[in-house]
Structures are given as structure tokens and as C-alpha cells.
Design an enzyme around this catalytic site. Structure first.
Site, mmCIF file in Angstrom:
data_model
loop_
_atom_site.group_PDB
_atom_site.id
_atom_site.type_symbol
_atom_site.label_atom_id
_atom_site.label_comp_id
_atom_site.label_asym_id
_atom_site.label_seq_id
_atom_site.Cartn_x
_atom_site.Cartn_y
_atom_site.Cartn_z
ATOM 1 N N SER A 10 -9.224 10.730 -0.736
ATOM 2 C CA SER A 10 -9.334 9.123 -1.061
ATOM 3 C C SER A 10 -9.546 8.105 -0.209
ATOM 4 O O SER A 10 -8.746 7.956 0.622
ATOM 5 C CB SER A 10 -8.182 8.856 -1.893
ATOM 6 O OG SER A 10 -8.509 7.573 -2.428
ATOM 7 N N HIS A 35 -13.295 11.217 -2.434
ATOM 8 C CA HIS A 35 -12.770 10.483 -3.695
ATOM 9 C C HIS A 35 -12.994 8.898 -3.505
ATOM 10 O O HIS A 35 -12.217 8.572 -2.577
ATOM 11 C CB HIS A 35 -11.345 10.919 -3.946
ATOM 12 C CG HIS A 35 -11.065 10.428 -5.341
ATOM 13 N ND1 HIS A 35 -11.405 11.092 -6.620
ATOM 14 C CD2 HIS A 35 -10.144 9.455 -5.665
ATOM 15 C CE1 HIS A 35 -10.730 10.473 -7.462
ATOM 16 N NE2 HIS A 35 -9.964 9.673 -7.203
ATOM 17 N N ASP A 37 -12.324 5.505 -5.063
ATOM 18 C CA ASP A 37 -11.393 4.772 -6.009
ATOM 19 C C ASP A 37 -12.031 3.381 -6.528
ATOM 20 O O ASP A 37 -12.137 2.446 -5.633
ATOM 21 C CB ASP A 37 -10.057 4.648 -5.578
ATOM 22 C CG ASP A 37 -9.406 6.229 -5.964
ATOM 23 O OD1 ASP A 37 -8.577 6.518 -4.995
ATOM 24 O OD2 ASP A 37 -9.432 6.727 -7.025
ATOM 25 N N MET A 39 -11.870 0.170 -8.708
ATOM 26 C CA MET A 39 -11.002 -0.553 -9.533
ATOM 27 C C MET A 39 -11.489 -2.070 -10.023
ATOM 28 O O MET A 39 -12.239 -2.474 -8.889
ATOM 29 C CB MET A 39 -9.689 -0.761 -8.599
ATOM 30 C CG MET A 39 -9.056 0.460 -8.307
ATOM 31 S SD MET A 39 -7.407 0.257 -7.431
ATOM 32 C CE MET A 39 -7.304 2.075 -7.036
ATOM 33 N N HIS A 68 -14.297 7.778 -9.146
ATOM 34 C CA HIS A 68 -13.189 7.566 -10.220
ATOM 35 C C HIS A 68 -13.314 6.189 -10.576
ATOM 36 O O HIS A 68 -12.927 5.275 -9.743
ATOM 37 C CB HIS A 68 -11.875 7.841 -9.508
ATOM 38 C CG HIS A 68 -10.809 7.696 -10.436
ATOM 39 N ND1 HIS A 68 -9.511 7.867 -9.835
ATOM 40 C CD2 HIS A 68 -10.482 7.330 -11.723
ATOM 41 C CE1 HIS A 68 -8.311 7.414 -10.570
ATOM 42 N NE2 HIS A 68 -8.961 7.183 -11.968
ATOM 43 N N MET A 70 -11.847 3.317 -12.607
ATOM 44 C CA MET A 70 -10.677 2.682 -13.047
ATOM 45 C C MET A 70 -11.179 1.253 -13.591
ATOM 46 O O MET A 70 -10.756 0.241 -13.105
ATOM 47 C CB MET A 70 -9.609 2.534 -11.973
ATOM 48 C CG MET A 70 -8.970 3.975 -11.933
ATOM 49 S SD MET A 70 -7.885 3.980 -10.160
ATOM 50 C CE MET A 70 -9.021 4.408 -9.161
ATOM 51 N N MET A 139 -3.817 12.009 -13.601
ATOM 52 C CA MET A 139 -3.292 11.025 -12.620
ATOM 53 C C MET A 139 -1.759 11.500 -12.513
ATOM 54 O O MET A 139 -1.017 11.553 -13.635
ATOM 55 C CB MET A 139 -3.240 9.562 -13.302
ATOM 56 C CG MET A 139 -4.784 8.960 -13.516
ATOM 57 S SD MET A 139 -5.613 9.305 -11.577
ATOM 58 C CE MET A 139 -4.586 7.982 -10.709
ATOM 59 N N ASP A 177 -4.289 13.422 -8.780
ATOM 60 C CA ASP A 177 -4.795 12.150 -7.832
ATOM 61 C C ASP A 177 -3.395 11.357 -7.878
ATOM 62 O O ASP A 177 -3.013 10.750 -9.089
ATOM 63 C CB ASP A 177 -5.745 11.431 -8.639
ATOM 64 C CG ASP A 177 -6.295 9.994 -7.818
ATOM 65 O OD1 ASP A 177 -7.296 9.535 -8.264
ATOM 66 O OD2 ASP A 177 -5.562 9.820 -7.001
HETATM 67 C C1 DX5 Z 1 -4.407 5.327 -7.580
HETATM 68 C C2 DX5 Z 1 -5.468 5.943 -6.499
HETATM 69 C C3 DX5 Z 1 -4.492 6.827 -5.578
HETATM 70 C C4 DX5 Z 1 -5.626 7.511 -4.554
HETATM 71 C C5 DX5 Z 1 -4.569 8.440 -3.733
HETATM 72 O O1 DX5 Z 1 -5.434 4.410 -8.686
HETATM 73 O O2 DX5 Z 1 -6.418 6.746 -7.168
HETATM 74 O O3 DX5 Z 1 -4.202 7.783 -6.527
HETATM 75 O O4 DX5 Z 1 -6.416 7.620 -4.880
HETATM 76 O O5 DX5 Z 1 -3.256 7.899 -3.278
HETATM 77 P P1 DX5 Z 1 -2.428 8.758 -2.319
HETATM 78 O O6 DX5 Z 1 -2.439 7.891 -1.059
HETATM 79 O O7 DX5 Z 1 -0.961 8.600 -3.086
HETATM 80 O O8 DX5 Z 1 -2.870 10.105 -2.188
HETATM 81 ZN ZN ZN Z 2 -8.566 8.326 -7.812
#
Ligand code: DX5
Ligand code: ZN
Length: 218
Positions: A10, A35, A37, A39, A68, A70, A139, A177
């Protein structure tokens, strides 16, 4: 259908001043997926980046962009992320949208699609969508931030979804994740997961290639 174990670093845990370098580091250490993320500061209490950043990363990276969303309204951003070069776009069952229509729209635009559920959402919420997705993302932390503690209740939910996949002869990838590391990853693999998002555990690993090789061996 048992998929080979796959690491998806990620980029949330990467260097936000040099995201292209972080993408290159992921590729250099054996990852085939990245990955991303995304947001919106509304669906989750954090903001990251948008389609323009994905488009900027796209030309120099051969990684599979696992995007992903969010977002409260993912339906408004499917097209820009598809155009930006996302290879897979996943949306939350908790989002304010018509998931069935949005999942179909993702595939129409080219990318693979995925459905995501938060720790507090029962597996039953995504059961109706299993036959129209390429990926289910469970998640294992409450979304919004990297570096959180793994939710130990989640392997049971993973096992339930893996059971439905087996019983119905489906082939979606089962991704986890949040808080995934060398301890918690095998718990998820044993429950039926095959795709592992790792932010902190990968980017902060003393030996990233060794970490990637261990994940591949799960
Ligand atoms: C949460 C994110 C995290 C990230 C991975 O919204 O999606 O889960 O990708 O986090 P860690 O550092 O826990 O692997
Ligand atoms: Zn994610």
C-alpha cells in the site's frame, strides 16, 4: 479456486513526497500489484490523492494498480480512475451508491472490480455481489489510516466468504487490508485469503525482498 498468494504493497505507507519512487521500490522488491488507498475525508477521516496522481504514476509503472476507493460517492470517480490507468477499482458496500450498477460500470470501462467491507459490516452484506466481482476486500482495520492493529475477529469472516466462494465455484480474489504482517498474514491465508495489502509491514521492513518472498510462500 485457490489463488497463489499475492502481495499488494500500500503506497499509503510510502513516501508521499516521492510516490513514484515508492512505486518503483515496490516493483524492485518483487511486488506485481500496487495498492492505492484513495480517501475523501468524508467516508474516512483522512485525505490522500486522486485520479491525477494515479495518472502521473501510470506511465512509469508496470504494476497492477489495485485502487481502493474509500469514498462516500465512488460512482462519481469510476471514470476518472479508469481513465487514469487503474487496473482494478474496489468500492465499499457502506458507500452511498448503487453497488450493483457501479460494479457493472467499472467493468464496462475496462478495469476489474471489487467490493469492500469494513470490520463492523457482516459478510452477509456482500453475499449478493459475489458472482459479479473479481475481488472481495475484507478490511482488517477500520479504514482511514495505516499502521493500525489487526482485527483478530476478521479471519472468521474471511473463512465465511472463502466458503461461499468454494461452494459456488467462484474465482474472485480474496484480499485483506490493514495490519497485515508476517504474523497476521498467515492467519488470513489459512482462513482463505490470497491477496495481501501491506503498507507498514512492507515499506518499513528491514528487508523488503525477504518480506515479499515470505508473502509469496504463504
Ligand atoms: C486503511 C488503509 C490501510 C493501508 C495498509 O484505510 O487501507 O489499511 O492500506 O495499512 P498497514 O500500514 O496497516 O499495512
Ligand atoms: Zn486499502
Amino acid at each position: 479456486m485457490k489463488h497463489a498468494s499475492l502481495l499488494a504493497p500500500s503506497i499509503l505507507a510510502g513516501d508521499h513526497a516521492r510516490l513514484a519512487d515508492s512505486a518503483r521500490i515496490a516493483a524492485e522488491h518483487g511486488a506485481r500489484w500496487l495498492h492505492l488507498d484513495i480517501m475523501d475525508g468524508h467516508f474516512v477521516p483522512n485525505l490522500t490523492f486522486g485520479p491525477q496522481t494515479v495518472a502521473a504514476l501510470r506511465p512509469d509503472s508496470k504494476l497492477f494498480f489495485d485502487t481502493h476507493l474509500m469514498l462516500s460517492r465512488p460512482q462519481d470517480y469510476i471514470e476518472p480512475f479508469a481513465k487514469a490507468g487503474s487496473d482494478l477499482i474496489s468500492i465499499h458496500i457502506e458507500a452511498d451508491c448503487d453497488q450493483r450498477a457501479t460494479l457493472a460500470r467499472i467493468r464496462e470501462l475496462g478495469p476489474q472490480n471489487g467490493i469492500v467491507l469494513n470490520p463492523g459490516t457482516p459478510a452477509a452484506a456482500i453475499e449478493p455481489f459475489l458472482d459479479q466481482v473479481d475481488l472481495v476486500l475484507v478490511m482488517t482495520v477500520q479504514p482511514g489510516f495505516g499502521g493500525q492493529a489487526f482485527n483478530t475477529q476478521m479471519p472468521a469472516k474471511i473463512a465465511q466468504i472463502a466458503k461461499w466462494r468454494e461452494e459456488r465455484g467462484l474465482a474472485f480474489r480474496l484480499e485483506v487490508d490493514g495490519g497485515v504482517d508476517l504474523k497476521t498474514g498467515p492467519l488470513c491465508r489459512n482462513a482463505g485469503a490470497d491477496t495481501f495489502v501491506a503498507g507498514t509491514a512492507f515499506f518499513k521492513a528491514p528487508d523488503r525482498s525477504a518480506f515479499a518472498a515470505q508473502v509469496a510462500a504463504w
